[in-house]
Design an enzyme around this catalytic site. Structure first.
Site, PDB file in Angstrom:
ATOM      1  N   ARG A 121       0.846  -1.197   0.000  1.00  0.00           N
ATOM      2  CA  ARG A 121       0.000   0.000   0.000  1.00  0.00           C
ATOM      3  C   ARG A 121       0.879   1.244   0.000  1.00  0.00           C
ATOM      4  O   ARG A 121       2.018   1.223   0.388  1.00  0.00           O
ATOM      5  CB  ARG A 121      -0.931  -0.017   1.213  1.00  0.00           C
ATOM      6  N   LYS A 186       3.565  -6.656  11.978  1.00  0.00           N
ATOM      7  CA  LYS A 186       2.785  -6.976  10.779  1.00  0.00           C
ATOM      8  C   LYS A 186       3.001  -8.419  10.335  1.00  0.00           C
ATOM      9  O   LYS A 186       4.116  -8.853  10.072  1.00  0.00           O
ATOM     10  CB  LYS A 186       3.184  -6.006   9.662  1.00  0.00           C
ATOM     11  N   ARG A 321      -1.095   5.728  20.299  1.00  0.00           N
ATOM     12  CA  ARG A 321      -0.378   6.836  20.963  1.00  0.00           C
ATOM     13  C   ARG A 321       0.333   6.281  22.186  1.00  0.00           C
ATOM     14  O   ARG A 321      -0.272   5.549  22.982  1.00  0.00           O
ATOM     15  CB  ARG A 321      -1.356   7.928  21.391  1.00  0.00           C
TER      16      ARG A 321
HETATM   17  C1  BTN Z   1       0.514  -3.705   2.357  1.00  0.00           C
HETATM   18  O1  BTN Z   1       1.327  -2.835   2.051  1.00  0.00           O
HETATM   19  O2  BTN Z   1       0.167  -3.875   3.529  1.00  0.00           O
HETATM   20  C2  BTN Z   1      -0.101  -4.565   1.280  1.00  0.00           C
HETATM   21  C3  BTN Z   1       0.830  -5.633   0.807  1.00  0.00           C
HETATM   22  C4  BTN Z   1       0.235  -6.547  -0.246  1.00  0.00           C
HETATM   23  C5  BTN Z   1       1.259  -7.523  -0.802  1.00  0.00           C
HETATM   24  C6  BTN Z   1       0.632  -8.547  -1.696  1.00  0.00           C
HETATM   25  S1  BTN Z   1       1.750  -9.865  -2.069  1.00  0.00           S
HETATM   26  C7  BTN Z   1       0.641 -10.479  -3.279  1.00  0.00           C
HETATM   27  C8  BTN Z   1       0.064  -9.284  -3.993  1.00  0.00           C
HETATM   28  N1  BTN Z   1       0.923  -8.880  -5.086  1.00  0.00           N
HETATM   29  C9  BTN Z   1       1.481  -7.700  -4.866  1.00  0.00           C
HETATM   30  O3  BTN Z   1       2.283  -7.143  -5.633  1.00  0.00           O
HETATM   31  N2  BTN Z   1       1.062  -7.191  -3.714  1.00  0.00           N
HETATM   32  C10 BTN Z   1       0.138  -8.068  -3.037  1.00  0.00           C
END
Ligand code: BTN
Length: 329
Positions: A121, A186, A321
């Site tokens: 993201r 995460k 926070r």
């Molecule tokens: C995030 O940033 O939290 C989202 C990450 C999403 C990663 C997955 S891996 C499979 C699919 N292909 C990608 O290029 N991205 C998503």
């Protein structure tokens, strides 16, 4: 099957095999076997070579196999799954499906052993080393309008949290809108990409990166606290089983969302909310708002109780926070 894939399956158990026996099984000279070993190293697979013993992988490896994955897909979801494609290496499973929208059937799944340009993201990269985690994209088509789809990313978060629960992971939590955390680290990321005309239909690619056994080397590239299923469970887990359970949960969620929207997922989302009732900050370009996390509304928007009342937010980055400790206590 390519030579490198055959070689990987011969070495997958982590035991030594001589160059000669590998050559015999692959129909290659010893020099050509060595070249294939180099190819595995280029993919990021750690291989040892020891004089007199031959070659072995640094750690046993379970490759993704359509039949093993299918065996773990919930029976109720199997008829929603037309096809699974598996790549050894690809730029990004999301990009791959987004480039083929017109040619895909609803429910089509794409997995990769490794992504060379995994998308996260907010334009961030997603670290995707070979054979260690799940990199999965699933295509779905909706006849809903964009506002009706606003809770879909959260419903997908619930599906991932429930799949983790089925696998025995206790304590997975969701950070709005859909980061999956374990002990504040995460564990999985979700990226929804959409395309469509105002009159519909809407094409959705659901991308999920789920850490299974990240390993120290690749983790150096990750710029935030992370975890993986192996740490959460305290034991090894089959990636094929993880993929199958995840796919089953996702298919049932995506299909239910078409019929019922976000409403049936709202309570479950709030049960998994990592920060409910806690002081958080919501950061968006130009402003930071502080308040107490009060869950989500019927559309999936964030509910924050600030000094001047309850407010809804549709975007931003949530963080906990730090608690202020009273020095007098
Ligand atoms: C995030 O940033 O939290 C989202 C990450 C999403 C990663 C997955 S891996 C499979 C699919 N292909 C990608 O290029 N991205 C998503």
């Amino acid at each position: 099957m390519s030579h490198s894939l055959k070689l990987l399956s011969l070495l997958a158990d982590g035991r030594f095999r001589s160059g000669e026996s590998l050559g015999r099984e692959l129909g290659l000279s010893r020099g050509a076997v060595w070249k294939q070993i180099q190819r595995l190293r280029d993919l990021g697979v750690e291989c040892h070579s020891v004089k007199g013993k031959g070659y072995c992988l640094a750690a046993p490896l379970e490759l993704l196999q359509p039949q093993s994955i299918l065996a773990s897909v919930d029976e109720c979801a199997r008829n929603l799954l037309p096809d699974i494609e598996i790549h050894q290496e690809i730029h990004s499973t999301n990009r791959h499906l987004m480039e083929r929208l017109g040619a895909l059937q609803c429910g089509h799944v794409c997995l990769a052993e490794r992504q060379t340009a995994g998308r996260g993201r907010r334009g961030r990269p997603w670290v995707s080393p070979f054979g260690r985690n799940i990199y999965l994209s699933l295509y779905w088509q909706y006849s809903l309008s964009p506002p009706e789809l606003s809770g879909l990313a959260l419903a997908v978060g619930v599906a991932v949290a429930e799949a983790l629960h089925t696998l025995g992971v206790e304590g997975a939590a969701l950070k709005w809108p859909n980061d999956v955390l374990w002990r504040q680290r995460k564990l999985a990321g979700i990226l929804l990409e959409m395309s469509g005309e105002a009159a519909g239909p809407y094409h959705v690619v659901v991308g999920i990166g789920l850490n299974v056994r990240m390993g120290a080397g690749p983790a150096d590239e990750i710029d935030q606290p992370w975890s993986d299923i192996t740490s959460a469970l305290g034991r090894e887990v089959s990636r094929n089983q993880v993929a199958g359970i995840l796919i089953g949960a996702l298919l049932q969620t995506l299909e239910r969302y078409q019929r019922e929207g976000f409403q049936p997922f709202r309570q479950a989302w709030q049960r998994y909310d990592a920060y409910i009732g806690q002081e958080v900050s919501l950061q968006s370009p130009g402003e930071t708002v502080s308040g107490v996390m009060r869950g989500v509304d019927a559309s999936g928007a964030l509910l924050l109780e600030t000094a001047n009342g309850l407010h809804t937010f549709h975007s931003g980055e949530v963080s906990l926070r730090p608690k202020v400790v009273d020095p007098c206590c």
